[in-house]
Each structure stands twice: as C-alpha cells, then as structure tokens.
Design a protein around this motif. Structure first.
Motif, PDB file in Angstrom:
ATOM      1  N   GLY A  41     -43.601  54.326  19.883  1.00  0.00           N
ATOM      2  CA  GLY A  41     -44.908  54.349  19.558  1.00  0.00           C
ATOM      3  C   GLY A  41     -45.545  54.152  18.217  1.00  0.00           C
ATOM      4  O   GLY A  41     -46.547  54.187  17.840  1.00  0.00           O
ATOM      5  N   LEU A  42     -44.562  53.592  17.407  1.00  0.00           N
ATOM      6  CA  LEU A  42     -44.721  53.277  15.874  1.00  0.00           C
ATOM      7  C   LEU A  42     -45.213  51.731  15.918  1.00  0.00           C
ATOM      8  O   LEU A  42     -45.079  51.076  16.844  1.00  0.00           O
ATOM      9  CB  LEU A  42     -43.404  53.346  15.289  1.00  0.00           C
ATOM     10  CG  LEU A  42     -42.732  54.641  14.938  1.00  0.00           C
ATOM     11  CD1 LEU A  42     -41.575  54.402  14.469  1.00  0.00           C
ATOM     12  CD2 LEU A  42     -43.919  55.357  14.067  1.00  0.00           C
ATOM     13  N   SER A  43     -46.040  51.341  14.842  1.00  0.00           N
ATOM     14  CA  SER A  43     -46.331  50.086  14.754  1.00  0.00           C
ATOM     15  C   SER A  43     -45.230  49.142  14.481  1.00  0.00           C
ATOM     16  O   SER A  43     -44.298  49.565  13.858  1.00  0.00           O
ATOM     17  CB  SER A  43     -47.517  49.967  13.557  1.00  0.00           C
ATOM     18  OG  SER A  43     -46.674  50.196  12.345  1.00  0.00           O
ATOM     19  N   GLU A  44     -45.662  47.828  14.596  1.00  0.00           N
ATOM     20  CA  GLU A  44     -44.468  46.818  14.467  1.00  0.00           C
ATOM     21  C   GLU A  44     -43.985  46.701  12.992  1.00  0.00           C
ATOM     22  O   GLU A  44     -42.947  46.722  12.592  1.00  0.00           O
ATOM     23  CB  GLU A  44     -44.948  45.660  15.062  1.00  0.00           C
ATOM     24  CG  GLU A  44     -43.942  44.472  14.844  1.00  0.00           C
ATOM     25  CD  GLU A  44     -44.289  42.955  15.441  1.00  0.00           C
ATOM     26  OE1 GLU A  44     -43.518  41.991  15.209  1.00  0.00           O
ATOM     27  OE2 GLU A  44     -45.065  42.859  16.150  1.00  0.00           O
ATOM     28  N   VAL A  47     -41.756  49.909  12.413  1.00  0.00           N
ATOM     29  CA  VAL A  47     -40.440  49.648  12.791  1.00  0.00           C
ATOM     30  C   VAL A  47     -39.732  48.418  12.058  1.00  0.00           C
ATOM     31  O   VAL A  47     -38.491  48.750  11.712  1.00  0.00           O
ATOM     32  CB  VAL A  47     -40.694  49.029  14.515  1.00  0.00           C
ATOM     33  CG1 VAL A  47     -39.152  48.665  15.012  1.00  0.00           C
ATOM     34  CG2 VAL A  47     -41.156  50.267  15.258  1.00  0.00           C
ATOM     35  N   ARG A  48     -40.428  47.437  11.879  1.00  0.00           N
ATOM     36  CA  ARG A  48     -39.510  46.368  11.077  1.00  0.00           C
ATOM     37  C   ARG A  48     -39.236  46.900   9.804  1.00  0.00           C
ATOM     38  O   ARG A  48     -37.862  46.732   9.162  1.00  0.00           O
ATOM     39  CB  ARG A  48     -40.423  44.996  11.013  1.00  0.00           C
ATOM     40  CG  ARG A  48     -40.499  44.454  12.230  1.00  0.00           C
ATOM     41  CD  ARG A  48     -40.944  43.030  11.946  1.00  0.00           C
ATOM     42  NE  ARG A  48     -41.310  42.318  13.484  1.00  0.00           N
ATOM     43  CZ  ARG A  48     -40.260  41.642  14.102  1.00  0.00           C
ATOM     44  NH1 ARG A  48     -38.995  41.803  13.817  1.00  0.00           N
ATOM     45  NH2 ARG A  48     -40.528  41.321  15.387  1.00  0.00           N
ATOM     46  N   LEU A  49     -39.784  47.570   9.015  1.00  0.00           N
ATOM     47  CA  LEU A  49     -39.680  48.247   7.753  1.00  0.00           C
ATOM     48  C   LEU A  49     -38.439  49.199   7.829  1.00  0.00           C
ATOM     49  O   LEU A  49     -37.653  49.115   6.980  1.00  0.00           O
ATOM     50  CB  LEU A  49     -40.881  48.907   7.142  1.00  0.00           C
ATOM     51  CG  LEU A  49     -40.579  49.483   5.736  1.00  0.00           C
ATOM     52  CD1 LEU A  49     -40.450  48.479   4.545  1.00  0.00           C
ATOM     53  CD2 LEU A  49     -41.639  50.313   5.365  1.00  0.00           C
ATOM     54  N   ASP A  53     -35.135  48.466   5.709  1.00  0.00           N
ATOM     55  CA  ASP A  53     -35.136  49.527   4.500  1.00  0.00           C
ATOM     56  C   ASP A  53     -34.334  50.814   4.770  1.00  0.00           C
ATOM     57  O   ASP A  53     -33.742  51.416   4.156  1.00  0.00           O
ATOM     58  CB  ASP A  53     -36.409  49.521   3.759  1.00  0.00           C
ATOM     59  CG  ASP A  53     -36.788  48.312   3.257  1.00  0.00           C
ATOM     60  OD1 ASP A  53     -36.134  47.424   3.071  1.00  0.00           O
ATOM     61  OD2 ASP A  53     -37.839  48.313   2.838  1.00  0.00           O
ATOM     62  N   PHE A  54     -34.560  51.487   5.881  1.00  0.00           N
ATOM     63  CA  PHE A  54     -34.169  52.625   6.069  1.00  0.00           C
ATOM     64  C   PHE A  54     -33.196  52.822   7.146  1.00  0.00           C
ATOM     65  O   PHE A  54     -32.340  53.844   6.942  1.00  0.00           O
ATOM     66  CB  PHE A  54     -35.208  53.543   6.784  1.00  0.00           C
ATOM     67  CG  PHE A  54     -36.431  53.585   5.551  1.00  0.00           C
ATOM     68  CD1 PHE A  54     -36.305  54.347   4.361  1.00  0.00           C
ATOM     69  CD2 PHE A  54     -37.586  53.060   5.898  1.00  0.00           C
ATOM     70  CE1 PHE A  54     -37.394  54.426   3.436  1.00  0.00           C
ATOM     71  CE2 PHE A  54     -38.678  53.023   4.691  1.00  0.00           C
ATOM     72  CZ  PHE A  54     -38.514  53.797   3.731  1.00  0.00           C
ATOM     73  N   ILE A  55     -32.715  52.092   7.877  1.00  0.00           N
ATOM     74  CA  ILE A  55     -31.715  52.125   8.910  1.00  0.00           C
ATOM     75  C   ILE A  55     -31.254  50.875   9.022  1.00  0.00           C
ATOM     76  O   ILE A  55     -31.229  50.045  10.113  1.00  0.00           O
ATOM     77  CB  ILE A  55     -31.965  52.653  10.342  1.00  0.00           C
ATOM     78  CG1 ILE A  55     -32.843  53.990  10.321  1.00  0.00           C
ATOM     79  CG2 ILE A  55     -30.779  52.907  11.241  1.00  0.00           C
ATOM     80  CD1 ILE A  55     -33.529  54.417  11.403  1.00  0.00           C
ATOM     81  N   PRO A  56     -30.633  50.175   8.039  1.00  0.00           N
ATOM     82  CA  PRO A  56     -29.852  48.860   8.057  1.00  0.00           C
ATOM     83  C   PRO A  56     -28.392  48.933   8.864  1.00  0.00           C
ATOM     84  O   PRO A  56     -28.217  50.072   8.956  1.00  0.00           O
ATOM     85  CB  PRO A  56     -29.462  48.536   6.555  1.00  0.00           C
ATOM     86  CG  PRO A  56     -29.567  49.935   5.962  1.00  0.00           C
ATOM     87  CD  PRO A  56     -30.423  50.730   6.538  1.00  0.00           C
ATOM     88  N   LYS A  57     -28.321  47.829   9.527  1.00  0.00           N
ATOM     89  CA  LYS A  57     -27.363  47.662  10.356  1.00  0.00           C
ATOM     90  C   LYS A  57     -25.978  48.294  10.015  1.00  0.00           C
ATOM     91  O   LYS A  57     -25.141  48.833  10.705  1.00  0.00           O
ATOM     92  CB  LYS A  57     -27.109  46.291  11.036  1.00  0.00           C
ATOM     93  CG  LYS A  57     -26.001  46.241  12.059  1.00  0.00           C
ATOM     94  CD  LYS A  57     -26.069  44.712  12.351  1.00  0.00           C
ATOM     95  CE  LYS A  57     -24.591  44.478  13.428  1.00  0.00           C
ATOM     96  NZ  LYS A  57     -24.550  43.088  13.936  1.00  0.00           N
ATOM     97  N   GLU A  58     -25.511  48.061   8.741  1.00  0.00           N
ATOM     98  CA  GLU A  58     -24.408  48.394   8.059  1.00  0.00           C
ATOM     99  C   GLU A  58     -24.326  50.126   8.173  1.00  0.00           C
ATOM    100  O   GLU A  58     -23.174  50.443   8.159  1.00  0.00           O
ATOM    101  CB  GLU A  58     -24.244  47.995   6.542  1.00  0.00           C
ATOM    102  CG  GLU A  58     -24.579  46.557   6.345  1.00  0.00           C
ATOM    103  CD  GLU A  58     -26.039  45.931   6.634  1.00  0.00           C
ATOM    104  OE1 GLU A  58     -26.834  46.543   6.515  1.00  0.00           O
ATOM    105  OE2 GLU A  58     -25.740  44.712   6.970  1.00  0.00           O
TER     106      GLU A  58
END
Length: 92
Positions: A41-44, A47-49, A53-58
């Motif tokens: 339910g978050l905005s695009e 989600v992209r941010l 910035d907060f949950i990088p793949k690494e």
C-alpha cells in the motif's frame, strides 16, 4: 536448532535457494516494485527509496553473517530478548 538443521538439511537448503532466488528477483524484475506496492500500500517513490537506501540487496544476502553483537543489543533493548544469548543458550 542444530538437530533441526541436521535432520532437515535438504529442506533448509531448498528454502535458502528459494530465498536467494526471490531476493534476486526482487531487485532485478520490473514486476517486483508494482507487486510490492500492491502488497504494502506504499507509494512507488517510497518503495523505490526503501529498496535503494534502507533495504539494499546486499543487506539481504545470506553468505556472510555479521553484526550479531549489534543485533543482540537491539533485541535486548527492544525487549525481544531478556538477555543476550551465549553459545550455551543457542545449542538447543
């Protein structure tokens, strides 16, 4: 825990393979962001941010475990644990 890992080694291996494939998909598929938007339910832009910035793949990788001391302190501070775990308490 160790007994469970030994008894269900194949199941854990399949789970980890699926987890890593899912993380790869989340960060490479053009379908991932729209699906997460529908789920959360978050905005695009949010989600992209978050993914950038907060949950990088690494941070979702499973090959190396690090930060256990910091995580343990947080778990005690936020009352998920009453005291830090030690080697003896993690052998069950």
């Amino acid at each position: 825990m160790r007994r469970n890992l030994a008894a269900r080694k194949d199941a854990f291996a399949r789970y980890m393979k699926a987890y890593n494939e899912t993380v790869d998909w989340m960060y490479s598929s053009p379908d991932a962001v729209p699906r997460y938007i529908a789920f959360s339910g978050l905005s695009e832009p949010a989600v992209r941010l978050m993914l950038k910035d907060f949950i990088p793949k690494e941070s979702l990788q499973t090959a190396t475990i690090s930060g256990l001391d910091e995580s343990m302190k947080d778990a005690v501070q936020f009352k998920f644990l009453s005291a830090p775990l030690n080697e003896a308490s993690s052998r069950s």
